[in-house]
Write an enzyme that holds these catalytic residues in place. Structure first.
Site, PDB file in Angstrom:
ATOM      1  N   GLY A  27       1.742   7.583  -3.790  1.00 24.81           N
ATOM      2  CA  GLY A  27       0.415   8.150  -3.561  1.00 24.81           C
ATOM      3  C   GLY A  27      -0.019   8.006  -2.115  1.00 24.81           C
ATOM      4  O   GLY A  27       0.692   8.364  -1.183  1.00 24.81           O
ATOM      5  N   GLY A  28      -1.214   7.464  -1.934  1.00 20.42           N
ATOM      6  CA  GLY A  28      -1.768   7.313  -0.585  1.00 20.42           C
ATOM      7  C   GLY A  28      -0.879   6.473   0.301  1.00 20.42           C
ATOM      8  O   GLY A  28      -0.871   6.635   1.537  1.00 20.42           O
ATOM      9  N   GLY A  36      18.696  33.137  22.407  1.00 22.67           N
ATOM     10  CA  GLY A  36      17.389  32.475  22.362  1.00 22.67           C
ATOM     11  C   GLY A  36      17.540  30.971  22.480  1.00 22.67           C
ATOM     12  O   GLY A  36      16.666  30.284  23.032  1.00 22.67           O
ATOM     13  N   ALA A  37      18.655  30.465  21.973  1.00 22.94           N
ATOM     14  CA  ALA A  37      18.862  29.011  22.016  1.00 22.94           C
ATOM     15  C   ALA A  37      18.992  28.520  23.464  1.00 22.94           C
ATOM     16  O   ALA A  37      18.623  27.394  23.776  1.00 22.94           O
ATOM     17  CB  ALA A  37      20.080  28.633  21.197  1.00 22.94           C
TER      18      ALA A  37
HETATM   19  C1  HXC Z   1      -3.534  -1.791  -9.056  1.00 22.15           C
HETATM   20  C2  HXC Z   1      -1.278  -2.123  -9.237  1.00 22.15           C
HETATM   21  C3  HXC Z   1      -1.027  -0.831  -8.695  1.00 22.15           C
HETATM   22  C4  HXC Z   1      -2.146  -0.031  -8.341  1.00 22.15           C
HETATM   23  C5  HXC Z   1       0.859  -1.757  -9.106  1.00 22.15           C
HETATM   24  N1  HXC Z   1      -0.085  -2.647  -9.485  1.00 22.15           N
HETATM   25  N2  HXC Z   1       0.312  -0.636  -8.639  1.00 22.15           N
HETATM   26  N3  HXC Z   1      -2.523  -2.578  -9.401  1.00 22.15           N
HETATM   27  N4  HXC Z   1      -3.378  -0.561  -8.530  1.00 22.15           N
HETATM   28  N5  HXC Z   1      -1.997   1.184  -7.802  1.00 22.15           N
HETATM   29  C6  HXC Z   1       0.126  -4.001 -10.014  1.00 22.15           C
HETATM   30  C7  HXC Z   1       0.706  -4.018 -11.409  1.00 22.15           C
HETATM   31  O1  HXC Z   1      -0.319  -3.924 -12.345  1.00 22.15           O
HETATM   32  C8  HXC Z   1       1.404  -5.368 -11.445  1.00 22.15           C
HETATM   33  O2  HXC Z   1       0.454  -6.365 -11.653  1.00 22.15           O
HETATM   34  C9  HXC Z   1       1.892  -5.513 -10.022  1.00 22.15           C
HETATM   35  O3  HXC Z   1       1.103  -4.627  -9.222  1.00 22.15           O
HETATM   36  C10 HXC Z   1       3.354  -5.132  -9.841  1.00 22.15           C
HETATM   37  O4  HXC Z   1       3.550  -3.863 -10.427  1.00 22.15           O
HETATM   38  P1  HXC Z   1       4.781  -3.545 -11.408  1.00 22.15           P
HETATM   39  O5  HXC Z   1       4.525  -2.232 -12.034  1.00 22.15           O
HETATM   40  O6  HXC Z   1       5.014  -4.726 -12.294  1.00 22.15           O
HETATM   41  O7  HXC Z   1       5.981  -3.477 -10.362  1.00 22.15           O
HETATM   42  P2  HXC Z   1       7.204  -2.478 -10.306  1.00 22.15           P
HETATM   43  O8  HXC Z   1       7.842  -2.406 -11.663  1.00 22.15           O
HETATM   44  O9  HXC Z   1       8.038  -2.929  -9.150  1.00 22.15           O
HETATM   45  O10 HXC Z   1       6.597  -1.038  -9.983  1.00 22.15           O
HETATM   46  C11 HXC Z   1       5.919  -0.813  -8.787  1.00 22.15           C
HETATM   47  C12 HXC Z   1       5.238   0.585  -8.767  1.00 22.15           C
HETATM   48  C13 HXC Z   1       4.398   0.711 -10.061  1.00 22.15           C
HETATM   49  C14 HXC Z   1       6.338   1.644  -8.739  1.00 22.15           C
HETATM   50  C15 HXC Z   1       4.416   0.668  -7.511  1.00 22.15           C
HETATM   51  O11 HXC Z   1       3.549  -0.452 -10.206  1.00 22.15           O
HETATM   52  C16 HXC Z   1       3.534   1.917 -10.044  1.00 22.15           C
HETATM   53  O12 HXC Z   1       4.022   3.021 -10.369  1.00 22.15           O
HETATM   54  N6  HXC Z   1       2.255   1.748  -9.741  1.00 22.15           N
HETATM   55  C17 HXC Z   1       1.299   2.814  -9.745  1.00 22.15           C
HETATM   56  C18 HXC Z   1       1.562   3.764  -8.629  1.00 22.15           C
HETATM   57  C19 HXC Z   1       0.476   4.796  -8.533  1.00 22.15           C
HETATM   58  O13 HXC Z   1       0.444   5.754  -9.310  1.00 22.15           O
HETATM   59  N7  HXC Z   1      -0.507   4.563  -7.606  1.00 22.15           N
HETATM   60  C20 HXC Z   1      -1.713   5.333  -7.493  1.00 22.15           C
HETATM   61  C21 HXC Z   1      -1.310   6.509  -6.605  1.00 22.15           C
HETATM   62  S1  HXC Z   1      -2.682   7.560  -6.368  1.00 22.15           S
HETATM   63  P3  HXC Z   1       0.800  -7.759 -12.310  1.00 22.15           P
HETATM   64  O14 HXC Z   1      -0.528  -8.420 -12.509  1.00 22.15           O
HETATM   65  O15 HXC Z   1       1.515  -7.455 -13.587  1.00 22.15           O
HETATM   66  O16 HXC Z   1       1.661  -8.503 -11.341  1.00 22.15           O
HETATM   67  C22 HXC Z   1      -3.110   7.291  -4.814  1.00 22.15           C
HETATM   68  C23 HXC Z   1      -4.237   8.147  -4.415  1.00 22.15           C
HETATM   69  C24 HXC Z   1      -4.394   8.289  -2.938  1.00 22.15           C
HETATM   70  O17 HXC Z   1      -2.620   6.480  -4.125  1.00 22.15           O
HETATM   71  C25 HXC Z   1      -3.960   9.637  -2.559  1.00 22.15           C
HETATM   72  C26 HXC Z   1      -4.441   9.977  -1.200  1.00 22.15           C
HETATM   73  C27 HXC Z   1      -3.807  11.235  -0.685  1.00 22.15           C
END
Ligand code: HXC
Length: 510
Positions: free
Chosen positions: A169-170, A404-405
């Site tokens: 994401g961001g 052109g190159a």
């Molecule tokens: C809050 C989060 C988080 C998030 C992970 N965690 N992503 N908490 N917000 N975005 C937390 C989990 O709950 C977990 O907490 C710990 O971080 C580790 O995550 P895991 O999933 O256990 O780790 P892993 O298996 O290595 O996977 C990592 C990951 C996955 C691939 C990043 O966590 C994931 O897919 N997260 C969500 C990604 C996402 O969709 N983000 C939002 C994008 S939208 P605990 O307590 O269990 O340790 C965005 C909008 C902005 O960013 C766009 C602007 C253009």
């Protein structure tokens, strides 16, 4: 110990422990260093000054009010790399997956603002699951605040992103607006949406690695500029790279004492180009044999390999190198190579880094794939970048410079300062065979005549002297003396002044 000192010590300890020992252990088991360990390797020993260690998030939803960790998942501050100032942020995956909250964003923004005021680069060590889901729009706002600063800092201070974990994401869009993106193989990923979302929306089944691993982004998408084997190697190479860069757009690139004589001759270059004009050779050899101590820091080595870009030093000063690579696609310009080189040329120009261009280019790559993909627009990016840039430009044509190159590759017409050619250079609208088949189409059935015409064309145009007689080439040089000529040219251009007309901004063909 006084009570207040005790409180301070325990707060510091809590911040340093991030998401807790269990999560740190899990992190280490994955072959990853913690955010602070990374900074210790990146920065000079003892140089790091941390700021905002006690910042906490302000979220009260989903039980977050009971889960506050000082620092809130990002370590920020400043330090030095080989004695030169740098601002850094290092995300802590053990704290809510390094996700970005409003407070986390404010910390990053604060050091970016300070970097702009102090005129020093920003390095981000990214390890983040993107926007903190519990915070909703506040974290989205935080990202936008970072994006805005990325854009305002672009071309003012260098910005480098090192991706050291899963970034979604961001967490990928801020790096996308920085100057360079480096990744660590096997442990870092970049994608806008992860494999699960991809499966739901497009029904494609793809692994994290295939979708956004270092291999994918350094060979297929070109998003990643360099992929490293492990974190230690990555951080050490980042230190090496940093030494090439000026601190900001008003500085000249750093100069190092140079033991390699600027007039060193390299006789092996006299035979680098094969007799047969269709036989390839490795242009990288020319780069490494002409730069200081053979030290060339290549960027995007595995993407669009028909063009080479990277940093080196000439007589101690940083220079950006761009070179067509005859080993791949005969060195043709295509969509990917034009975009790759254009971006590099613009970075060099923004930060006062002179550009040396080695030309051996038979033209733009023909075909429907290129035309449908928009080679006209993408090729124009490189043309635009070279034409716009005002830093010293030294060009050496080693063999072919067709069509052109020829114009695009830092020709005299695009304000090339010193344009040189090797004696066997061929500078013309196109190669002899193609040219004869067009202008003597009626003779095509007559092999002997065509052969004679081709020879005549080769004699007349496939050499550097027609261009030299018009002053488009300043000199025809012996290959062995290439380094000498470039060093002399760059010394002459050291105080070059050139300004483009005032405008709000240009309209680069995007
Ligand atoms: C809050 C989060 C988080 C998030 C992970 N965690 N992503 N908490 N917000 N975005 C937390 C989990 O709950 C977990 O907490 C710990 O971080 C580790 O995550 P895991 O999933 O256990 O780790 P892993 O298996 O290595 O996977 C990592 C990951 C996955 C691939 C990043 O966590 C994931 O897919 N997260 C969500 C990604 C996402 O969709 N983000 C939002 C994008 S939208 P605990 O307590 O269990 O340790 C965005 C909008 C902005 O960013 C766009 C602007 C253009």
């Amino acid at each position: 110990m006084r009570e207040i000192d005790q409180r301070l010590a325990s707060k510091r300890q809590a911040a340093e422990l991030g998401g807790g020992q269990a999560r740190i252990d899990r992190h280490h088991q994955r072959g990853k260093l913690t955010s602070r360990e990374r900074l210790e390797i990146l920065l000079d020993e003892g140089s790091f000054t941390e700021s905002d260690m006690f910042v906490e998030h302000r979220c009260v939803d989903f039980g977050m009010q009971d889960q506050k960790i000082p620092g809130d998942g990002v370590v920020t501050g400043w330090g030095t790399i080989n004695g030169r100032l740098v601002f850094v942020f290092s995300q802590d995956f053990t704290v809510f997956g390094g996700s970005l909250s409003e407070a986390h964003a404010e910390k990053i923004c604060k050091i970016m603002d300070q970097a702009m005021k102090s005129g020093a680069p920003v390095i981000g060590l990214n390890d983040s699951g993107g926007a903190r889901i519990q915070e909703g729009v506040a974290s989205l706002g935080g990202y936008a605040d970072v994006f805005q600063r990325n854009v305002l800092a672009s071309g003012v201070v260098p910005q480098i992103s090192m991706i050291m974990g899963p970034c979604a994401g961001g967490a990928v869009y801020s790096p996308a607006m920085t100057d360079f993106i480096f990744m660590v193989k096997d442990t870092s990923y970049m994608f806008v949406t992860g494999p699960e979302v991809v499966k739901t929306v497009t029904h494609e089944e793809v692994t994290h690695e295939e979708l956004g691993g270092a291999e994918t982004h350094s060979t297929i998408s070109g998003v990643c500029d360099l992929a490293f084997e492990n974190e230690l190697h990555a951080l050490r190479k980042l230190r090496e790279f940093y030494d090439f860069l000026p601190l900001n757009n008003r500085e000249k690139p750093p100069v190092r004492p140079c033991e390699d004589p600027p007039n060193r001759e390299e006789t092996s270059l006299d035979t680098l180009v094969p007799e047969n004009p269709n036989q390839p050779y490795d242009i990288r050899e020319l780069i490494t044999k002409t730069v200081d101590d053979g030290h060339f820091f290549e960027i995007q080595p595995d993407f669009a390999r028909n063009i080479i870009v990277g940093m080196a030093r000439m007589n101690g000063s940083t220079v950006g190198f761009v070179a067509n690579q005859p080993l791949v696609l005969a060195g043709c310009l295509d969509i990917k190579s034009s975009t790759k080189a254009a971006r590099f040329v613009r970075f060099c120009d923004a930060f006062n880094i002179p550009i040396v261009t080695y030309v051996d280019v038979p033209g733009f790559l023909p075909g429907t794939a290129q035309e449908y993909g928009g080679i006209i627009k993408h090729g124009a990016k490189l043309l635009f970048a070279y034409a716009q840039c005002t830093v010293p430009k030294v060009t050496v044509i080693t063999r072919k410079a067709y069509g052109g190159a020829y114009d695009v590759m830092a020709s005299k017409h695009l304000r090339g300062d010193v344009n040189l050619a090797w004696p066997n250079a061929e500078i013309a609208v196109m190669g002899p065979k193609g040219a004869v088949e067009i202008i003597f189409r009626s003779d095509i059935g007559d092999a002997e005549k065509i052969e004679q015409r081709t020879e005549e064309y080769r004699e007349k145009f496939a050499n550097p002297f027609v261009a030299a007689s018009r002053g488009y080439i300043d000199d025809v040089i012996t290959p062995a003396r290439t380094r000498t000529h470039i060093c002399k040219a760059l010394a002459m251009l050291a105080n070059k002044q050139l300004e483009n007309p005032w405008r709000k901004h240009d309209n680069l063909p995007l």
